[in-house]
Design an enzyme around this catalytic site. Structure first.
Site, PDB file in Angstrom:
ATOM      1  N   ASP A   1       0.796  -1.229   0.000  1.00 30.96           N
ATOM      2  CA  ASP A   1       0.000   0.000   0.000  1.00 30.96           C
ATOM      3  C   ASP A   1       0.828   1.277   0.000  1.00 30.96           C
ATOM      4  OD1 ASP A   1       0.890  -0.552   2.563  1.00 30.96           O
ATOM      5  OD2 ASP A   1      -1.091  -0.557   3.493  1.00 30.96           O
TER       6      ASP A   1
ATOM      7  N   HIS B   1     -27.193  -4.476  45.763  1.00 27.57           N
ATOM      8  CA  HIS B   1     -27.445  -5.905  45.508  1.00 27.57           C
ATOM      9  C   HIS B   1     -28.837  -6.121  44.909  1.00 27.57           C
ATOM     10  CE1 HIS B   1     -23.831  -7.052  47.811  1.00 27.57           C
ATOM     11  NE2 HIS B   1     -24.185  -6.052  48.615  1.00 27.57           N
TER      12      HIS B   1
ATOM     13  N   SER C   1     -42.641  -2.544  19.025  1.00 21.89           N
ATOM     14  CA  SER C   1     -42.688  -4.001  18.940  1.00 21.89           C
ATOM     15  C   SER C   1     -43.522  -4.398  17.736  1.00 21.89           C
ATOM     16  CB  SER C   1     -43.296  -4.588  20.216  1.00 21.89           C
ATOM     17  OG  SER C   1     -43.580  -5.965  20.045  1.00 21.89           O
TER      18      SER C   1
ATOM     19  N   VAL D   1     -42.697   0.658  24.201  1.00 20.61           N
ATOM     20  CA  VAL D   1     -41.609   1.533  23.765  1.00 20.61           C
ATOM     21  C   VAL D   1     -40.344   0.999  24.414  1.00 20.61           C
ATOM     22  CG1 VAL D   1     -40.732   3.877  23.604  1.00 20.61           C
ATOM     23  CG2 VAL D   1     -43.204   3.488  23.746  1.00 20.61           C
TER      24      VAL D   1
END
Length: 328
Positions: free
Chosen positions: A90, A168, A292, A299
């Site tokens: 190249d 957690h 969907s 949404v």
């Protein structure tokens, strides 16, 4: 390609409008053009700075060469790619492209020996990549700073809106939305400071990095200082102690910081779509979009989900380059 839908990468199709600024920098056209400019500028630099050692050059010839340099376009790329089919190299294809042009002009042909003078391909490549990454990093930094500025505005705006924290995954103590966003802006600020201190480096010292060919050609020139001056014209610093290749440690350092910013952004994306799931935030419905295929009331937080995936892909590529580039 003739049609965008024939491209392999979504970066050349679905996400094209989002990366148009950096695409101009990191495209193959951008890389070839940068190599071409370096080759031309090196020849002019030698002739203008040291005419007693190299072929003297007049203003008319300089203008002719600069016009050739500045007229680089898509056709130039196609011609270079055609040459590369023969050379299978190249950088050499760029050199031959310049030589072919010079051979058409008697005045220019006498400068043929100064094309790619004293260099190895890595000299051109390391400087070219440093220029591209420097320019790309500038755009990246602007975008990250804009993101953080927007987050700071929202953090300030929502500083008193209460939020039940979770640890957690369980309900914990109260906080505010503004404070939680401030955690992310503080983290991003630290990384912005680190990446702003990155210095792009390039080598320009020939085969094996010892300036052999340059010093053998003209021993009276301090080639370390001269090549440093040349590289500095591109706002890139010289790495003067290398092997044949620049070791790319600075690129690895930059990618490691980008990976941390990616991880912060993944963390932010996940938090935000969890806030949406918990109805702390509500997505605005765009009447022209379908959430969907079977549940029209839905949404989905697709922008955050896409961001998470793209950041993860970026991390995987970063990790490869970090580990590959620093081993010669």
């Amino acid at each position: 390609m003739k049609f965008d839908h024939n491209n392999i990468s979504p970066l050349d199709n679905r996400y094209l409008s989002k990366i148009s600024d950096i695409r101009n920098i990191f495209s193959e056209h951008g890389l070839i053009k940068t190599r071409f400019i370096i080759e031309i500028n090196w020849l002019l630099f030698l002739c203008e700075k040291y005419p007693r050692y190299f072929t003297k050059i007049n203003s008319a010839t300089i203008k002719k060469i600069i016009k050739f340099r500045d007229s680089f376009n898509d056709q130039s790329v196609l011609e270079i790619k055609k040459i590369e089919k023969t050379t299978n190299h190249d950088v050499k294809a760029v050199e031959y492209y310049i030589r072919n042009f010079f051979n058409k002009d008697k005045g220019l042909s006498k400068y043929n020996h100064l094309i790619h003078f004293g260099l190895t391909s890595e000299d051109i490549n390391s400087l070219a990549y440093a220029i591209l990454l420097k320019d790309g990093l500038k755009i990246y930094l602007n975008n990250i700073k804009l993101l953080n500025a927007n987050l700071k505005k929202l953090s300030k705006k929502w500083i008193n809106i209460p939020l039940l924290s979770r640890t957690h995954g369980q309900a914990a103590s109260p906080s505010t939305i503004g404070k939680e966003l401030k955690v992310f802006t503080t983290r991003i600020d630290r990384e912005i400071k680190k990446i702003s201190d990155i210095t792009p480096l390039a080598k320009f010292s020939g085969a094996v990095g010892n300036y052999h060919a340059l010093d053998l050609a003209v021993s009276n020139i301090d080639w370390i200082k001269l090549t440093k001056r040349f590289i500095k014209n591109f706002n890139v610093e010289q790495n003067r102690i290398t092997t044949q290749i620049e070791p790319h440690d600075w690129i690895a350092e930059m990618l490691q910081i980008i990976t941390r910013i990616n991880n912060i952004s993944i963390d932010l994306s996940q938090d935000l779509w969890i806030y949406i799931s918990n109805e702390i935030f509500k997505l605005k419905l765009n009447t022209n979009e379908i959430g969907s295929s079977t549940m029209p009331h839905k949404v989905n937080p697709i922008d955050f989900e896409n961001a998470e995936g793209n950041f993860g892909l970026s991390n995987a590529l970063n990790d490869f380059f970090i580990n590959k580039l620093t081993k010669s």
